[in-house]
Design a protein around this motif. Structure first.
Motif, PDB file in Angstrom:
ATOM      1  N   VAL A   7      -1.672  38.833 -56.539  1.00  0.00           N
ATOM      2  CA  VAL A   7      -0.770  38.967 -55.397  1.00  0.00           C
ATOM      3  C   VAL A   7      -1.313  38.020 -54.326  1.00  0.00           C
ATOM      4  CG1 VAL A   7       0.192  40.446 -53.609  1.00  0.00           C
ATOM      5  CG2 VAL A   7      -0.174  41.358 -55.904  1.00  0.00           C
ATOM      6  N   PHE A   8      -0.483  37.072 -53.890  1.00  0.00           N
ATOM      7  CA  PHE A   8      -0.855  36.065 -52.901  1.00  0.00           C
ATOM      8  C   PHE A   8      -0.110  36.354 -51.609  1.00  0.00           C
ATOM      9  CE2 PHE A   8      -0.340  32.006 -50.738  1.00  0.00           C
ATOM     10  CZ  PHE A   8      -1.642  31.506 -50.770  1.00  0.00           C
ATOM     11  N   LEU A   9      -0.862  36.439 -50.497  1.00  0.00           N
ATOM     12  CA  LEU A   9      -0.256  36.689 -49.185  1.00  0.00           C
ATOM     13  C   LEU A   9      -0.492  35.477 -48.300  1.00  0.00           C
ATOM     14  CD1 LEU A   9      -1.709  39.563 -50.165  1.00  0.00           C
ATOM     15  CD2 LEU A   9      -0.563  40.318 -48.111  1.00  0.00           C
ATOM     16  N   ASP A  10       0.581  34.897 -47.807  1.00  0.00           N
ATOM     17  CA  ASP A  10       0.489  33.774 -46.880  1.00  0.00           C
ATOM     18  C   ASP A  10       0.759  34.320 -45.481  1.00  0.00           C
ATOM     19  OD1 ASP A  10       0.697  31.490 -45.339  1.00  0.00           O
ATOM     20  OD2 ASP A  10       1.862  30.384 -46.836  1.00  0.00           O
ATOM     21  N   LEU A  11      -0.331  34.490 -44.724  1.00  0.00           N
ATOM     22  CA  LEU A  11      -0.237  35.032 -43.366  1.00  0.00           C
ATOM     23  C   LEU A  11      -0.342  33.915 -42.337  1.00  0.00           C
ATOM     24  CD1 LEU A  11      -2.596  38.094 -43.944  1.00  0.00           C
ATOM     25  CD2 LEU A  11      -0.096  38.058 -44.008  1.00  0.00           C
ATOM     26  N   SER A  12       0.024  32.689 -42.752  1.00  0.00           N
ATOM     27  CA  SER A  12      -0.078  31.536 -41.864  1.00  0.00           C
ATOM     28  C   SER A  12       1.262  31.166 -41.235  1.00  0.00           C
ATOM     29  CB  SER A  12      -0.636  30.331 -42.624  1.00  0.00           C
ATOM     30  OG  SER A  12       0.287  29.904 -43.607  1.00  0.00           O
ATOM     31  N   LYS A  13       2.273  31.962 -41.508  1.00  0.00           N
ATOM     32  CA  LYS A  13       3.614  31.688 -40.978  1.00  0.00           C
ATOM     33  C   LYS A  13       4.065  32.873 -40.130  1.00  0.00           C
ATOM     34  CE  LYS A  13       4.524  29.106 -45.150  1.00  0.00           C
ATOM     35  NZ  LYS A  13       5.219  29.026 -46.398  1.00  0.00           N
ATOM     36  N   ASP A  14       5.107  32.662 -39.341  1.00  0.00           N
ATOM     37  CA  ASP A  14       5.626  33.762 -38.514  1.00  0.00           C
ATOM     38  C   ASP A  14       6.108  34.921 -39.382  1.00  0.00           C
ATOM     39  OD1 ASP A  14       5.008  32.504 -36.144  1.00  0.00           O
ATOM     40  OD2 ASP A  14       6.977  31.567 -35.967  1.00  0.00           O
ATOM     41  N   ASP A  15       6.719  34.617 -40.518  1.00  0.00           N
ATOM     42  CA  ASP A  15       7.117  35.644 -41.474  1.00  0.00           C
ATOM     43  C   ASP A  15       6.206  35.536 -42.678  1.00  0.00           C
ATOM     44  OD1 ASP A  15       9.286  36.576 -39.936  1.00  0.00           O
ATOM     45  OD2 ASP A  15      10.580  34.980 -40.710  1.00  0.00           O
ATOM     46  N   ALA A  16       5.336  36.522 -42.847  1.00  0.00           N
ATOM     47  CA  ALA A  16       4.387  36.506 -43.960  1.00  0.00           C
ATOM     48  C   ALA A  16       5.133  36.449 -45.288  1.00  0.00           C
ATOM     49  CB  ALA A  16       3.499  37.738 -43.899  1.00  0.00           C
ATOM     50  N   GLU A  17       4.570  35.707 -46.236  1.00  0.00           N
ATOM     51  CA  GLU A  17       5.169  35.589 -47.556  1.00  0.00           C
ATOM     52  C   GLU A  17       4.237  36.212 -48.589  1.00  0.00           C
ATOM     53  OE1 GLU A  17       6.118  31.509 -48.347  1.00  0.00           O
ATOM     54  OE2 GLU A  17       7.438  31.361 -46.613  1.00  0.00           O
ATOM     55  N   VAL A  18       4.803  36.943 -49.530  1.00  0.00           N
ATOM     56  CA  VAL A  18       4.037  37.579 -50.597  1.00  0.00           C
ATOM     57  C   VAL A  18       4.631  37.129 -51.927  1.00  0.00           C
ATOM     58  CG1 VAL A  18       3.343  39.778 -51.619  1.00  0.00           C
ATOM     59  CG2 VAL A  18       3.563  39.585 -49.129  1.00  0.00           C
ATOM     60  N   SER A  19       3.759  36.693 -52.840  1.00  0.00           N
ATOM     61  CA  SER A  19       4.229  36.255 -54.154  1.00  0.00           C
ATOM     62  C   SER A  19       3.180  36.627 -55.202  1.00  0.00           C
ATOM     63  CB  SER A  19       4.467  34.743 -54.169  1.00  0.00           C
ATOM     64  OG  SER A  19       3.229  34.046 -54.141  1.00  0.00           O
ATOM     65  N   ASN A  20       3.491  36.311 -56.447  1.00  0.00           N
ATOM     66  CA  ASN A  20       2.545  36.534 -57.534  1.00  0.00           C
ATOM     67  C   ASN A  20       1.996  35.199 -58.051  1.00  0.00           C
ATOM     68  OD1 ASN A  20       4.739  39.051 -58.166  1.00  0.00           O
ATOM     69  ND2 ASN A  20       2.593  39.547 -57.912  1.00  0.00           N
ATOM     70  N   GLU A  21       2.064  34.166 -57.189  1.00  0.00           N
ATOM     71  CA  GLU A  21       1.559  32.847 -57.560  1.00  0.00           C
ATOM     72  C   GLU A  21       0.047  32.815 -57.429  1.00  0.00           C
ATOM     73  OE1 GLU A  21       3.840  29.385 -56.064  1.00  0.00           O
ATOM     74  OE2 GLU A  21       4.937  30.921 -54.951  1.00  0.00           O
ATOM     75  N   ASP A  22      -0.601  32.089 -58.308  1.00  0.00           N
ATOM     76  CA  ASP A  22      -2.052  31.923 -58.273  1.00  0.00           C
ATOM     77  C   ASP A  22      -2.367  30.631 -57.531  1.00  0.00           C
ATOM     78  OD1 ASP A  22      -4.755  32.043 -58.625  1.00  0.00           O
ATOM     79  OD2 ASP A  22      -4.710  31.863 -60.799  1.00  0.00           O
ATOM     80  N   LYS A  23      -2.527  30.740 -56.199  1.00  0.00           N
ATOM     81  CA  LYS A  23      -2.813  29.582 -55.351  1.00  0.00           C
ATOM     82  C   LYS A  23      -4.201  29.737 -54.738  1.00  0.00           C
ATOM     83  CE  LYS A  23       1.941  29.309 -53.566  1.00  0.00           C
ATOM     84  NZ  LYS A  23       2.704  29.308 -52.302  1.00  0.00           N
ATOM     85  N   GLU A  24      -4.727  28.629 -54.219  1.00  0.00           N
ATOM     86  CA  GLU A  24      -5.986  28.683 -53.472  1.00  0.00           C
ATOM     87  C   GLU A  24      -5.748  29.491 -52.201  1.00  0.00           C
ATOM     88  OE1 GLU A  24      -9.177  27.491 -54.058  1.00  0.00           O
ATOM     89  OE2 GLU A  24      -8.357  27.244 -56.066  1.00  0.00           O
ATOM     90  N   ALA A  25      -6.755  30.294 -51.808  1.00  0.00           N
ATOM     91  CA  ALA A  25      -6.609  31.134 -50.626  1.00  0.00           C
ATOM     92  C   ALA A  25      -7.882  31.083 -49.784  1.00  0.00           C
ATOM     93  CB  ALA A  25      -6.325  32.575 -51.042  1.00  0.00           C
TER      94      ALA A  25
END
Length: 99
Positions: free
Chosen positions: A34-52
């Motif tokens: 589970v990948f959470l991108d908290l760098s935007k005004d609207d947080a994004e959640v996905s199941n992508e395997d990205k660098e964090a």
């Protein structure tokens, strides 16, 4: 609890999370990511395997125990049930972010 359940819970909680300018990844091993991108005004959640910025490796069962209060997060870390790589400060904010 399944990866889909966890992903939906994070999507619900992330909607209330502030923009921290960071990314966070939960690695559940064979169960998925589970990948959470908290760098935007609207947080994004996905199941992508990205660098964090911070990666937390654990099992879905351990995460559920921590969230329910049945498992002590510090004891889980000391026993190796939870491993944190990267931004420890972000990991320390998780309880307030995702509760």
């Amino acid at each position: 609890m399944t990866l889909a359940d966890v992903t939906e819970q994070f999507k619900s909680a992330a909607g209330k999370a502030p923009n921290l300018g960071k990314t966070l990844k939960f690695d559940f091993g064979d169960e998925g990511i589970v990948f959470l991108d908290l760098s935007k005004d609207d947080a994004e959640v996905s199941n992508e395997d990205k660098e964090a910025d911070c990666t937390i490796s654990t099992s879905i069962e351990t995460l559920a125990g921590i969230r329910s209060g049945d498992v002590n997060p510090m004891m889980a870390m000391m026993s190796g049930k939870v491993k944190i790589k990267g931004d420890m400060g972000l990991a320390m904010q998780l309880q307030t972010l995702l509760s």
